[in-house]
Scaffold this motif. Structure first.
Motif, PDB file in Angstrom:
ATOM      1  N   MET A  98       0.809  -1.312   0.022  1.00  0.00           N
ATOM      2  CA  MET A  98      -0.049  -0.048   0.087  1.00  0.00           C
ATOM      3  C   MET A  98       0.869   1.324  -0.020  1.00  0.00           C
ATOM      4  SD  MET A  98      -3.279  -0.662   2.394  1.00  0.00           S
ATOM      5  CE  MET A  98      -3.331   1.184   2.840  1.00  0.00           C
ATOM      6  N   SER A 153       2.395   1.557  -3.499  1.00  0.00           N
ATOM      7  CA  SER A 153       1.449   2.202  -4.467  1.00  0.00           C
ATOM      8  C   SER A 153       1.150   3.748  -3.998  1.00  0.00           C
ATOM      9  CB  SER A 153       0.225   1.115  -4.196  1.00  0.00           C
ATOM     10  OG  SER A 153      -0.995   1.749  -4.902  1.00  0.00           O
ATOM     11  N   GLU A 154       0.759   4.087  -2.823  1.00  0.00           N
ATOM     12  CA  GLU A 154       0.499   5.594  -2.494  1.00  0.00           C
ATOM     13  C   GLU A 154       1.814   6.345  -3.001  1.00  0.00           C
ATOM     14  OE1 GLU A 154      -0.129   5.374   1.488  1.00  0.00           O
ATOM     15  OE2 GLU A 154      -2.187   4.420   1.191  1.00  0.00           O
ATOM     16  N   ARG A 171      -3.376  13.926   3.394  1.00  0.00           N
ATOM     17  CA  ARG A 171      -4.418  13.264   2.554  1.00  0.00           C
ATOM     18  C   ARG A 171      -3.902  12.923   1.136  1.00  0.00           C
ATOM     19  NH1 ARG A 171      -7.338  18.875   1.660  1.00  0.00           N
ATOM     20  NH2 ARG A 171      -5.327  19.456   1.982  1.00  0.00           N
ATOM     21  N   SER A 229      -1.537  10.501   0.646  1.00  0.00           N
ATOM     22  CA  SER A 229      -1.190   9.041   0.545  1.00  0.00           C
ATOM     23  C   SER A 229      -2.514   8.259  -0.075  1.00  0.00           C
ATOM     24  CB  SER A 229      -1.124   8.674   1.907  1.00  0.00           C
ATOM     25  OG  SER A 229      -2.096   8.703   2.769  1.00  0.00           O
ATOM     26  N   SER A 230      -3.641   8.891   0.188  1.00  0.00           N
ATOM     27  CA  SER A 230      -4.866   8.401  -0.405  1.00  0.00           C
ATOM     28  C   SER A 230      -5.476   8.939  -1.524  1.00  0.00           C
ATOM     29  CB  SER A 230      -5.841   7.920   0.857  1.00  0.00           C
ATOM     30  OG  SER A 230      -6.325   9.402   1.324  1.00  0.00           O
ATOM     31  N   ALA A 231      -5.015   9.940  -2.309  1.00  0.00           N
ATOM     32  CA  ALA A 231      -5.696  10.940  -3.023  1.00  0.00           C
ATOM     33  C   ALA A 231      -5.513  10.300  -4.304  1.00  0.00           C
ATOM     34  CB  ALA A 231      -5.128  12.325  -3.100  1.00  0.00           C
ATOM     35  N   ASP A 232      -6.619  10.674  -5.275  1.00  0.00           N
ATOM     36  CA  ASP A 232      -6.415  10.466  -6.785  1.00  0.00           C
ATOM     37  C   ASP A 232      -6.134  11.691  -7.296  1.00  0.00           C
ATOM     38  OD1 ASP A 232      -8.677  12.075  -6.531  1.00  0.00           O
ATOM     39  OD2 ASP A 232     -10.331  10.630  -7.390  1.00  0.00           O
TER      40      ASP A 232
END
Length: 159
Positions: free
Chosen positions: A11, A14-15, A41, A43-46
């Motif tokens: 993860m 990937s982030e 934010r 690490s999980s943002a598009d």
């Protein structure tokens, strides 16, 4: 336990790769990565989320610059004309450009978001030009232009 650790490492990789992949498409990879990793934010943002994080960075820098302008009124009264112009320009960034960019990106209309981001860089440039000789805001102005350029590149990925 081992399987969970492997998943966590995957993860994180990937982030990081999303941020790095996105930042490779900008004019300043190191600045982009630094700004996005400094916000939890990121690490999980598009891509839209990354653009919004950077718009928040523009807002923060504009606020910091406006505070510096207000301090300079007391220290450098001879610069009143230029500081008045800069104050107006940075208030425009905060009251018009940033809200326009946030709304447009959030609603999936990135073209208008791009306009707001570009204008933030233009406003900073116009501020800098108002000084005759050495500007006490050059460092902040240059930072605004760099962040605006990085943000613009990411917003363009949404077009």
């Amino acid at each position: 336990m081992k399987k969970m650790m492997v998943m966590m490492v995957m993860m994180v990789v990937s982030e990081a790769s999303i941020i790095e992949k996105t930042c490779k498409e900008t004019p300043d990879f190191n600045l982009c990565v630094s700004l996005l990793h400094s916000d939890p934010r990121g690490s999980s943002a598009d891509t839209s989320g990354l653009a919004l994080i950077l718009v928040d960075k523009i807002k923060g820098l504009a606020t910091k610059t406006l505070n510096e302008i207000n301090n300079l009124y007391k220290k450098r009264p001879e610069l009143k004309y230029a500081l008045d112009e800069c104050s107006k320009r940075y208030k425009t960034i905060l009251k018009a450009d940033v809200p326009e960019a946030i709304e447009a990106i959030s609603k999936g209309v990135p073209k208008f978001g791009e306009d707001g981001v570009i204008d933030a860089g233009v406003e900073a440039s116009v501020c800098e030009e108002r000084f005759e000789g050495k500007s006490p805001l050059t460092s902040l102005t240059n930072s605004m232009q760099k962040i605006s350029n990085v943000t613009k590149a990411i917003v363009r990925m949404l077009l």
